[in-house]
Each structure stands twice: as C-alpha cells, then as structure tokens.
Design an enzyme around this catalytic site. Structure first.
Site, PDB file in Angstrom:
ATOM      1  N   ASP A  70       0.794  -1.244   0.000  1.00  0.00           N
ATOM      2  CA  ASP A  70       0.000   0.000   0.000  1.00  0.00           C
ATOM      3  C   ASP A  70       0.825   1.293   0.000  1.00  0.00           C
ATOM      4  O   ASP A  70       0.441   2.275   0.665  1.00  0.00           O
ATOM      5  CB  ASP A  70      -0.977   0.006   1.188  1.00  0.00           C
ATOM      6  CG  ASP A  70      -1.960  -1.143   1.144  1.00  0.00           C
ATOM      7  OD1 ASP A  70      -1.892  -1.955   0.205  1.00  0.00           O
ATOM      8  OD2 ASP A  70      -2.804  -1.254   2.059  1.00  0.00           O
TER       9      ASP A  70
ATOM     10  N   GLU B  42      -4.651  -0.939  -1.633  1.00  0.00           N
ATOM     11  CA  GLU B  42      -5.976  -1.017  -1.008  1.00  0.00           C
ATOM     12  C   GLU B  42      -6.908  -0.060  -1.741  1.00  0.00           C
ATOM     13  O   GLU B  42      -6.566   1.109  -1.947  1.00  0.00           O
ATOM     14  CB  GLU B  42      -5.897  -0.633   0.483  1.00  0.00           C
ATOM     15  CG  GLU B  42      -7.264  -0.740   1.163  1.00  0.00           C
ATOM     16  CD  GLU B  42      -7.233  -0.363   2.646  1.00  0.00           C
ATOM     17  OE1 GLU B  42      -6.149  -0.253   3.229  1.00  0.00           O
ATOM     18  OE2 GLU B  42      -8.328  -0.174   3.212  1.00  0.00           O
TER      19      GLU B  42
ATOM     20  N   LYS C 162      -6.580  -4.983  -3.410  1.00  0.00           N
ATOM     21  CA  LYS C 162      -7.247  -5.608  -2.265  1.00  0.00           C
ATOM     22  C   LYS C 162      -8.276  -4.652  -1.682  1.00  0.00           C
ATOM     23  O   LYS C 162      -8.077  -3.429  -1.688  1.00  0.00           O
ATOM     24  CB  LYS C 162      -6.214  -6.035  -1.202  1.00  0.00           C
ATOM     25  CG  LYS C 162      -5.454  -4.904  -0.542  1.00  0.00           C
ATOM     26  CD  LYS C 162      -4.421  -5.483   0.400  1.00  0.00           C
ATOM     27  CE  LYS C 162      -3.571  -4.437   1.080  1.00  0.00           C
ATOM     28  NZ  LYS C 162      -4.279  -3.569   2.007  1.00  0.00           N
TER      29      LYS C 162
ATOM     30  N   CYS D 208      -2.386  -2.654   7.624  1.00  0.00           N
ATOM     31  CA  CYS D 208      -2.300  -3.586   6.481  1.00  0.00           C
ATOM     32  C   CYS D 208      -1.060  -4.468   6.524  1.00  0.00           C
ATOM     33  O   CYS D 208      -1.102  -5.626   6.105  1.00  0.00           O
ATOM     34  CB  CYS D 208      -2.379  -2.812   5.184  1.00  0.00           C
ATOM     35  SG  CYS D 208      -4.015  -2.085   4.962  1.00  0.00           S
TER      36      CYS D 208
ATOM     37  N   GLN E 278       7.629 -14.167  21.511  1.00  0.00           N
ATOM     38  CA  GLN E 278       7.444 -15.619  21.646  1.00  0.00           C
ATOM     39  C   GLN E 278       8.175 -16.384  20.534  1.00  0.00           C
ATOM     40  O   GLN E 278       7.626 -17.279  19.894  1.00  0.00           O
ATOM     41  CB  GLN E 278       5.954 -15.973  21.632  1.00  0.00           C
ATOM     42  CG  GLN E 278       5.181 -15.350  22.793  1.00  0.00           C
ATOM     43  CD  GLN E 278       3.680 -15.573  22.673  1.00  0.00           C
ATOM     44  OE1 GLN E 278       3.224 -16.706  22.634  1.00  0.00           O
ATOM     45  NE2 GLN E 278       2.931 -14.487  22.622  1.00  0.00           N
TER      46      GLN E 278
HETATM   47  C1  C5J Z   1      -3.208   0.492   5.446  1.00  0.00           C
HETATM   48  C2  C5J Z   1      -4.991   1.705   6.460  1.00  0.00           C
HETATM   49  N1  C5J Z   1      -2.631   0.349   4.251  1.00  0.00           N
HETATM   50  N2  C5J Z   1      -4.217   2.179   7.427  1.00  0.00           N
HETATM   51  N3  C5J Z   1      -4.481   0.964   5.471  1.00  0.00           N
HETATM   52  O1  C5J Z   1      -2.611   0.251   6.468  1.00  0.00           O
HETATM   53  O2  C5J Z   1      -6.173   1.962   6.444  1.00  0.00           O
END
Ligand code: C5J
Length: 218
Positions: free
Chosen positions: A23, A71, A129, A162, A202
């Site tokens: 993104d 996105e 996406k 994301c 972990q």
């Molecule tokens: C992503 C968002 N790319 N923060 N989207 O992290 O809405």
C-alpha cells in the site's frame, strides 16, 4: 542467505522468496490522501519511501518477484463493506467521495496509485485488495504458490494495519516473514514499535524484523 534479525537470525533462499510492498499509495503517503484526511500526520510514512526503494532495488537484483498491493474499491463500491464505508464517512474521508486526488480509495483514481518514486515495473505483480489483509479476496496465495514462494520480505504501510494483518495472514499460511523495520511505518511511531514487538515476540510468533542495512549485508 542469513540476515541479522530479531528475535534471531532469519534465513531465506532468494529463489523461494518474494518482496511485498504494501500500500505505498498516494492515498496513504501524500498530502490530501485518505490517510491525511483521516487526521494523520504523514511524515513517518513519507520518510520511508527512499528505504522502500532501496529494498526493492536489492530484491530485484537478487531476481526476487516484487509484489505490490493497493488497497481500494471498485467504483460502484460493491466490494466495500457497509461498516467500512460508514466509518470512513464519520471520519470525514468517505470512501468513494471526491477528494483532492480523485474519488477516495477508488481503483484507477490518482490517489489510489503507487507513489511515483516506487512505481511498479512491467514485470511486477500488482494486487488490488479491498481489505487490510493482502490475502483476503485476492489471488496473492495463488501467485505465491505458482512461483514456489516460501518466504516473504515485507515493506510498506501502515505497520499496525495492512502490514501486520498481511503478516498474520501469511504466517497462518506457512510463510516465513521478515518485516523491514525502516522500510515500514505507521502514522504514529508508537503503533509501529508496538507492531514490531508483537510480530517478533514468543520466538517469532508471526515473523522476524530487521533493518534495510542488515538485509543488504546478507
Ligand atoms: C493500510 C490503512 N494500508 N491504514 N491501510 O494500512 O487503512
């Protein structure tokens, strides 16, 4: 190849590894985009653009596939859950509304595109996406399986949304993920640091973290 990483060294075979660039879109990284309209300071995010470029160049030089995600939603919003739409409008950045870079978060609009500094090449894969995770309703898993990919080097924004969602999805599917710390960012540094901690705790519960320099040295 062995990378000096947290919580311990990360080993990968470049022939079975892909780079994910998550993104790095104008909507998240530039003034007037969705990220800023939601009330965020974008300086942490813009600062990583040169580092992401370095990682892309390095992974290309090793012959690794470079996979970008974006996105965004279809122009008719049929892939946007009503809950996401409602919440975006409440924040004053309604998905599909007109913004300074075209319709906000809509595929094909100027704001939805990758920042010019990191623009994909012809041979790269670009995944559209509609969710935060890169595997949700996309062909990413098929793309990775076709190429025999077992490990993912991960960069992009935002670390706690994301990027982290994608790493969790990838981890459940058996991929070994290395997040590049200085080639990923959240709007708030505290969110970024908390994500690094969550991923590596972990004994690499979700994956590893390292900086660009360590990757380049490996
Ligand atoms: C992503 C968002 N790319 N923060 N989207 O992290 O809405």
């Amino acid at each position: 190849m062995i990378v000096d990483a947290k919580p311990y060294e990360y080993t990968f075979d470049p022939e079975k590894t892909a780079l994910l660039v998550i993104d790095m879109q104008r909507d998240f990284c530039e003034h007037g985009g969705f990220g800023e309209m939601l009330g965020n300071d974008i300086s942490e995010v813009t600062a990583i653009i040169p580092q992401v470029g370095k990682v892309i160049d390095h992974c290309r030089s090793l012959g690794m596939p470079v996979i970008y995600t974006k996105e965004g939603h279809l122009p008719d919003l049929s892939d946007c859950p009503p809950s996401k739409l409602r919440r975006s409008k409440k924040q004053g950045a309604g998905i599909g509304d007109m913004g300074p870079m075209g319709r906000i978060m809509i595929q094909g609009e100027p704001g939805n595109d990758i920042v010019p500094e990191l623009y994909p090449k012809e041979e790269d894969i670009v995944i559209h996406k509609c969710g935060k995770g890169s595997f949700y309703k996309t062909a990413l898993e098929d793309n990775l399986q076709e190429k025999g990919i077992e490990s993912l080097i991960v960069t992009g924004v935002t670390t706690h949304v994301c990027v982290q969602t994608t790493i969790r999805e990838a981890n459940d599917r058996g991929y070994e993920c290395l997040l590049i710390k200085d080639a990923s960012a959240a709007y708030d540094r505290a969110d970024h640091l908390a994500s690094l901690q969550m991923i590596t705790q972990q004994g690499a519960i979700f994956g590893w973290t390292a900086d660009t320099e360590s990757l380049l040295k490996a």
